[in-house]
Enzyme design. Sequence first.
Site, mmCIF file in Angstrom:
data_model
loop_
_atom_site.group_PDB
_atom_site.id
_atom_site.type_symbol
_atom_site.label_atom_id
_atom_site.label_comp_id
_atom_site.label_asym_id
_atom_site.label_seq_id
_atom_site.Cartn_x
_atom_site.Cartn_y
_atom_site.Cartn_z
ATOM 1 C CG PHE A 122 -4.623 10.751 12.212
ATOM 2 C CD1 PHE A 122 -3.972 10.965 13.426
ATOM 3 C CD2 PHE A 122 -5.025 9.461 11.886
ATOM 4 C CE1 PHE A 122 -3.726 9.908 14.293
ATOM 5 C CE2 PHE A 122 -4.775 8.403 12.759
ATOM 6 C CZ PHE A 122 -4.133 8.629 13.965
ATOM 7 N N GLY A 338 -40.137 9.471 -1.639
ATOM 8 C CA GLY A 338 -40.384 8.799 -2.913
ATOM 9 C C GLY A 338 -39.347 9.241 -3.942
ATOM 10 C CD GLU A 362 -11.613 8.210 12.235
ATOM 11 O OE1 GLU A 362 -12.299 9.186 11.929
ATOM 12 O OE2 GLU A 362 -10.403 8.245 12.404
HETATM 13 C C1 FAD Z 1 -14.105 10.286 3.379
HETATM 14 C C2 FAD Z 1 -12.911 9.492 3.844
HETATM 15 C C3 FAD Z 1 -11.962 10.106 4.640
HETATM 16 C C4 FAD Z 1 -10.832 9.392 5.058
HETATM 17 N N1 FAD Z 1 -9.886 10.061 5.788
HETATM 18 C C5 FAD Z 1 -8.757 9.368 6.160
HETATM 19 C C6 FAD Z 1 -7.718 10.048 6.852
HETATM 20 O O1 FAD Z 1 -7.795 11.254 7.113
HETATM 21 N N2 FAD Z 1 -6.636 9.338 7.238
HETATM 22 C C7 FAD Z 1 -6.502 8.008 6.959
HETATM 23 O O2 FAD Z 1 -5.501 7.434 7.344
HETATM 24 N N3 FAD Z 1 -7.470 7.352 6.280
HETATM 25 C C8 FAD Z 1 -8.585 7.994 5.865
HETATM 26 N N4 FAD Z 1 -9.555 7.334 5.149
HETATM 27 C C9 FAD Z 1 -9.380 5.917 4.875
HETATM 28 C C10 FAD Z 1 -10.274 5.022 5.725
HETATM 29 O O3 FAD Z 1 -10.080 5.247 7.090
HETATM 30 C C11 FAD Z 1 -9.998 3.587 5.380
HETATM 31 O O4 FAD Z 1 -10.271 3.438 4.013
HETATM 32 C C12 FAD Z 1 -10.835 2.673 6.205
HETATM 33 O O5 FAD Z 1 -10.277 2.563 7.485
HETATM 34 C C13 FAD Z 1 -11.005 1.312 5.628
HETATM 35 O O6 FAD Z 1 -9.804 0.793 5.155
HETATM 36 P P1 FAD Z 1 -9.738 0.029 3.734
HETATM 37 O O7 FAD Z 1 -10.435 0.849 2.749
HETATM 38 O O8 FAD Z 1 -8.338 -0.328 3.466
HETATM 39 O O9 FAD Z 1 -10.564 -1.263 3.980
HETATM 40 P P2 FAD Z 1 -10.050 -2.617 4.578
HETATM 41 O O10 FAD Z 1 -9.482 -2.452 5.895
HETATM 42 O O11 FAD Z 1 -9.220 -3.289 3.551
HETATM 43 O O12 FAD Z 1 -11.420 -3.347 4.683
HETATM 44 C C14 FAD Z 1 -12.104 -3.898 3.537
HETATM 45 C C15 FAD Z 1 -13.001 -5.019 3.979
HETATM 46 O O13 FAD Z 1 -12.246 -6.084 4.530
HETATM 47 C C16 FAD Z 1 -12.677 -6.411 5.813
HETATM 48 N N5 FAD Z 1 -11.525 -6.621 6.702
HETATM 49 C C17 FAD Z 1 -10.370 -5.922 6.724
HETATM 50 N N6 FAD Z 1 -9.543 -6.389 7.666
HETATM 51 C C18 FAD Z 1 -10.178 -7.392 8.245
HETATM 52 C C19 FAD Z 1 -9.855 -8.285 9.311
HETATM 53 N N7 FAD Z 1 -8.697 -8.217 9.937
HETATM 54 N N8 FAD Z 1 -10.768 -9.192 9.656
HETATM 55 C C20 FAD Z 1 -11.964 -9.259 9.033
HETATM 56 N N9 FAD Z 1 -12.315 -8.460 8.045
HETATM 57 C C21 FAD Z 1 -11.449 -7.552 7.652
HETATM 58 C C22 FAD Z 1 -13.488 -5.245 6.305
HETATM 59 O O14 FAD Z 1 -14.542 -5.645 7.112
HETATM 60 C C23 FAD Z 1 -14.006 -4.617 5.048
HETATM 61 O O15 FAD Z 1 -15.259 -5.120 4.736
HETATM 62 C C24 FAD Z 1 -10.674 8.033 4.704
HETATM 63 C C25 FAD Z 1 -11.643 7.416 3.910
HETATM 64 C C26 FAD Z 1 -12.742 8.144 3.469
HETATM 65 C C27 FAD Z 1 -13.725 7.459 2.578
#
Ligand code: FAD
Lengths: 379, 251
Positions: A122, A338, A362
């Site tokens: 996804f 520990g 997610e």
């Molecule tokens: C093990 C793993 C598996 C994954 N699998 C998938 C997958 O199968 N498919 C997929 O699509 N993705 C996947 N991901 C990606 C993951 O879902 C995203 O990285 C996650 O949703 C966070 O997005 P980001 O890293 O861009 O963080 P961001 O959305 O950029 O967030 C970073 C920070 O900014 C803050 N922030 C962001 N937007 C706002 C807002 N509007 N208001 C206030 N604060 C905000 C957040 O609180 C956070 O602290 C996976 C990630 C991992 C680590």
Amino acid sequence: MEFNLSKEQSLIQQMAREFAEKSIAPVAKQIDEESKIPEEILAGMAELELFGIPFSEEYGGADGGYDGYVLVMEQIAKVSGGIAMTMAAHTLGLGAISAFGTEEQKKKYMVPGCKGKHIVSFAFTEPGTGSDPKQLSSTAKRDGDYYILNGTKRFISNANFPGAMVVFAKETETGEVTAFILDKLSPGYSISEPWEKIGMHGGQLLDVYMKDVKVPVENLLGKIGQGFPVLLLGIALGKIGTSTAALGGTLAAFEEAVKYAREKTHRGQPIAKFQAIQLKIADLAIKYETARWLCYRLGCLANNIKDPAAFAAEAALVKAYCGDNVVDAARIAVDVHGSYGLMRDYTIERVYRDAIIGPEIEGVADMQKMIVAGSILKK
Amino acid sequence: MNIVVAMKQIPDLQQIRIRNRKPVFDDVPMTLGAIDKNALEVGVSIKESQGGKVTVLSAGNEDLEDTIKEALAAGADEALLVIDDALAVAGSDVIAMVLAAAVKKMEAAELIIFGEGSGDNYSGQVGSRVAAILDWPQVGYASSLELNGNMLRAARSLEDGEEIVEVTLPAVVTVISGINEPRIPSVTQILKAGKKPKEVLEPEDLGLQIPAEAQVLSLSNLAPESERKQVVLKSVDELVQALKNENVIGR
Ligand SMILES: Cc1cc2nc3c(=O)[nH]c(=O)nc-3n(C[C@H](O)[C@H](O)[C@H](O)COP(=O)(O)OP(=O)(O)OC[C@H]3O[C@@H](n4cnc5c(N)ncnc54)[C@H](O)[C@@H]3O)c2cc1C
């Protein structure tokens, strides 16, 4: 109110526990070290029908409901976060196809997925956004009977396996976010080296490059511009997986702490006799029980979703809680150990590394809370 | 081939708590005996290689209707249950009488498989008693089985050796836990277990009256309390010597 498992539910739980203990636990350390799930394990999971638990038998599933799914995920995640991650992302992808797919799409993509012949992905996240669909930059341009997809997807679970990938892109004519089903490994689809993550090793995480990938028009998932509802419900269903993965981690932390407290002695008596340790054990029990009932309830709610937005808020609440909860639980369990808890020789070291992933996937924890608050304050 | 596997409903031993050196049975779910699951696996694998049908046979209280799903999930084709509250506390003699009567009522059973002992009382009598009532040959403590037409060849696991025996069917066999590793049922096998055919009888249907009170009462079944010796040793050599003295290693 009924808080007991039916005979069938407890047999499903027992089945998963037995498989996890007999087949996965002996290789859990190996999976962590090699970042690879042995083929026999995936085959065993397919045989037990763990790749399609909540889906209809008509589409290759086991008709076990999301309540059956949470019971299994908990036991699998307890012994291997990597396998739980693989299962969660796969079931999330299938969930979206099940909810929005046409009859033909379900027959074509769900059957091999549910049977474990394919492992589904996804793909929403991009280098530029993980939480905000408006910022998507992947594109889908209509060309005759096809859409031509271009763009980069980041952190995509299971992207290396053959099978369906539900992918989000902006349809160029309307500029609207739209979902498609893409055959992974089709021409123009390529992947990066796997990311080296802190934990959940064995769960494969890769970047996906789409360069003029041809997707037949009939692979549109839902309608043009319907990408947001697909994403909303898909991710809400996905949170059942990530929450129960966290639940399994919490159970592992709890059990490891209890075991260690009974075994480790100071001045001739087990550390479990010390009140400071007892308080930690009680905290772990509280963390496990609260997460458990939230997850079980979420599984039951998912069996019969009437209002996707209301379900999404429930899922966000559970995910926000369980994601942070498992990190706290793992931390407490490390404290019980520990310094030993920091060593590879102790299971809790891996449980801790797996746990830290919970809040960040997610949708990060803050985003979950915004969904919850929104559902309350917008009323 | 009609294979019957006799299985006993017992409390799930892993979920029993001990309070004041007594087991607490409140709210403990019921399950089937561990070695009985090995017996079922034997029956199911014979059926898979030779064809036929596996009927799980059990006598107990009404919880059995739910508990038996475990056997139906793990490969039994149908269930024959004899249900009466008094059967939950009845002794091995009564149970054997009930099971034998039920087998007589079934169409042409050829092989009855038991675990060597039940998971709770472990009297190890029921298989032999049923064989005696039916006047069938019996093989006890089988560690492997091989079926050639009407001839059953079995290895019997004895204390200091293995005995190979042959019997002609119909026969009664009791098996040891080492005979196999019972399979784990899949999700749909579990969910469809409740839909498999199940016949429920009362003892009266077999022309039997069950005494309401058990004839054997167990007054206590505690493991003997053992005093720890608390020997302090200073070297591995001393430890080896101490273990030898206790006859734990290399006499
Ligand atoms: C093990 C793993 C598996 C994954 N699998 C998938 C997958 O199968 N498919 C997929 O699509 N993705 C996947 N991901 C990606 C993951 O879902 C995203 O990285 C996650 O949703 C966070 O997005 P980001 O890293 O861009 O963080 P961001 O959305 O950029 O967030 C970073 C920070 O900014 C803050 N922030 C962001 N937007 C706002 C807002 N509007 N208001 C206030 N604060 C905000 C957040 O609180 C956070 O602290 C996976 C990630 C991992 C680590």
